[in-house]
Design an enzyme around this catalytic site. Sequence first.
Site, mmCIF file in Angstrom:
data_model
loop_
_atom_site.group_PDB
_atom_site.id
_atom_site.type_symbol
_atom_site.label_atom_id
_atom_site.label_comp_id
_atom_site.label_asym_id
_atom_site.label_seq_id
_atom_site.Cartn_x
_atom_site.Cartn_y
_atom_site.Cartn_z
ATOM 1 N N ARG A 112 25.212 100.642 16.235
ATOM 2 C CA ARG A 112 24.763 99.930 17.446
ATOM 3 C C ARG A 112 23.821 98.784 17.081
ATOM 4 N NH1 ARG A 112 21.094 100.225 21.843
ATOM 5 N NH2 ARG A 112 22.079 99.890 23.862
ATOM 6 N N ASP A 134 24.797 108.393 30.667
ATOM 7 C CA ASP A 134 24.915 106.991 31.065
ATOM 8 C C ASP A 134 26.016 106.805 32.097
ATOM 9 O OD1 ASP A 134 22.887 106.111 29.447
ATOM 10 O OD2 ASP A 134 24.175 105.385 27.839
ATOM 11 N N LYS A 156 10.406 105.814 29.612
ATOM 12 C CA LYS A 156 11.763 106.253 29.277
ATOM 13 C C LYS A 156 11.949 106.087 27.776
ATOM 14 C CE LYS A 156 16.661 105.462 30.331
ATOM 15 N NZ LYS A 156 17.634 104.667 31.131
ATOM 16 N N TRP A 157 12.140 107.217 27.089
ATOM 17 C CA TRP A 157 12.220 107.245 25.618
ATOM 18 C C TRP A 157 13.687 107.377 25.225
ATOM 19 C CZ3 TRP A 157 7.789 108.088 22.188
ATOM 20 C CH2 TRP A 157 8.141 108.249 20.840
ATOM 21 N N ASP A 158 14.252 106.294 24.687
ATOM 22 C CA ASP A 158 15.675 106.264 24.374
ATOM 23 C C ASP A 158 15.905 106.430 22.875
ATOM 24 O OD1 ASP A 158 18.351 106.109 24.965
ATOM 25 O OD2 ASP A 158 18.221 104.176 25.985
ATOM 26 N N MET A 159 17.097 106.878 22.514
ATOM 27 C CA MET A 159 17.527 106.997 21.106
ATOM 28 C C MET A 159 19.042 106.842 21.094
ATOM 29 S SD MET A 159 18.934 108.824 18.451
ATOM 30 C CE MET A 159 19.059 110.571 18.835
ATOM 31 N N ASP A 210 15.356 98.040 29.258
ATOM 32 C CA ASP A 210 15.477 97.233 28.040
ATOM 33 C C ASP A 210 15.443 95.735 28.351
ATOM 34 O OD1 ASP A 210 15.854 96.617 25.398
ATOM 35 O OD2 ASP A 210 17.794 97.626 25.202
#
Length: 706
Positions: free
Chosen positions: A419, A523, A452-455, A343
């Site tokens: 968030r 995480d 890297k596919w984040d949600m 990020d």
Amino acid sequence: MEIVEDTYLVHRYWGKKLTSYHFSNRPPLKKRTFAAAPIAEKPEVSPEFLPFEFPYPHQGDFRNSAVQIQQANGDELVRFCFQSYEIKNGVNQLSDLPHARGADEEAQTLIIYLSDQIAEIELALYYTIFADSSVIVRSSKIKNIGTRPIKIAKLFSASIDVRYDQQLSTTFYGTHQKEFQLNRSEIQHGLYKIGSSRGASGPLYPPYIALSKGADEFRGEVHAMTLIYSGNHEIILERDQYDHLRMQAGLASETFSWQLNAEETFYSPQALLSYSDRGFNGSSQSFHRFFTDHLISPAWKNKERPLLINSWEMTYYDVNHKRIIDLIDAAADLGFETVALDDGWYGKRNSSKTSLGDWTVDTDKFPDGLKPLVDYAKEKNIGFGIWFEPEMISPKTELLQKHPDWVMRSKNYEPLLGRNQYVLDLTNPEVQHFIIETVAKTIMELGVSYVKWDMNRHMTDPFSQQQTFESTEYPHRYMLGLYRVLNELTSAFPEVLFENCSSGGGRLDPGMLFYFPQTWISDNTDGLDRQQIQYGASCLFPISSMTGHVSDVPNHQTNRVVPFKTRAALASSTNMGYEMNIAQLTEDEKKAVRSHLKEYKQERKLIMEGTFHRLQSPFEGNTCGWMFLNKEQAVIYLFRNRYQVFDLSLLIKLPGLDHHALYQEETTRQVYSGSELINCGLALENPKGDCIVQKIKLKKIEAESV
């Protein structure tokens, strides 16, 4: 299965293979005064006692139903009767849902048709078996064979009725940074329910349940069930007054409905059922093999995964050209195979409060863009990856100003922030197209090899501003939109490694595994907490599907200091990578990292493709142990977390070895028989200090003479 009174489809047995079946376990029916008896001349036949394959309501069976339908006139009564069956070669491939994969010669599918001629509804039940697996794939389909619309209010994927026999239930629970905690308990009378209404499978209660009696990791019967789905779901376990047990899995009924017009069909997600008579390890290994052979993309089934260094805990949002160049140089020097830019590379992303959706490179940080970094990495023989969170949008972005109607929200209320971000409305085809186009363009222009596919947040306003359907259809429509996006991207770029992430394991489920061959499971990289997380996740998921990184200490999540050797061993038990500033290591630290990477590369095939055995549970004591095994060798890790002065030595037993073989331990060169390691165990020193790890490597040298 059996057809009772030419009407009811009932369950008779699911377990160890039989040579033949003659209804030996079919109980005699007995009249009970307070039970409904549809057949007047046979008062002993009551749906209240029958072990149904797929129960429906309002028929005298007062347990939880698997289907609920509302007809156009508001009538919620349906009575399905057995009609016919057929057997087809191959699997039932669902066009809009992830599903089990297999060629026609590998599998057969039984389809059982039930129908209600008055309501004009057909119910089809699918059972697929594979030649190389004990897993059964189950799903259901509703077809409206009438002329008026109907509403599906509930449709499960699988339902099993068995007798209560002192079984225990096992499920997962968890939270962010503490995923896949094991929950094993006695089964009380009443209804037990877990699941998710978060719009994702979630870290709280992932879709999994197992029934066991007298079982441990290596012995006893285990009946387990999971769901190939990534959204709202529910798992039901019901023990009734007659000690019948009903186990069910499917879409979450409280947040689901679907209007079905004339001649339309609706498929449930597929459920997977695994039986083991070799305890929980046997159950896990059954799922592991099935996921590897019939769920993970064939392009990545046996493909070597790269050793990765991720920028996140090195830089957080403070990324720039020089820091990534330094990271690439250090990675190439130490032996890494891919550098991932996490990020902070786009928009004005200096915190979590901005820029999601504005996927253009931040030229203050990267004046020449990202392509020179990718090219430089290639010159160093290093792959390059990039982070996305494409399902989300930040306030005060150009995308939101241009498309305010793309936000998931109701028409009457302001959407809630989570968030510091909103969720994009993936029921909208324009939003789907935007995500596909954005990610595809980045991959093609940069030439990245990893995404890297984040949600990082769940649904709080599950509505579309263009909504033309009932609100309870939204969560499933969102998931269908996401699956369409993932299918198009992973199909277009099969050579790109897509990694699943949702603040760690917040959306780790078999549905996502269909598109993403691996997942960042937490995480939390702490060397103590990770033992439970990885141990729990391995009950369902193969090691090849888990990603674990060596991070710095004090740990960023717990502030705990765990020795490098222990952190390295935990990461080595997964798809291994690093999450630290490798550009500022001391010479001694560099030496340790080089040695670790070299050793992992030598063992990577065994770890990714070998059989995984859990040996000692971190949920039950002071130690945690597991083993990777193939026909030639074994690697065993034993973690001892707290030193106790009364523990003079450690002992670890190694079930799974060849009983008739001899094995040589690599360090001591001592030779042991497989039978003694299985039954007597291997004695180890118990050194002083906390958080220690011992690694044992065994090589099979010959068959023992009988």
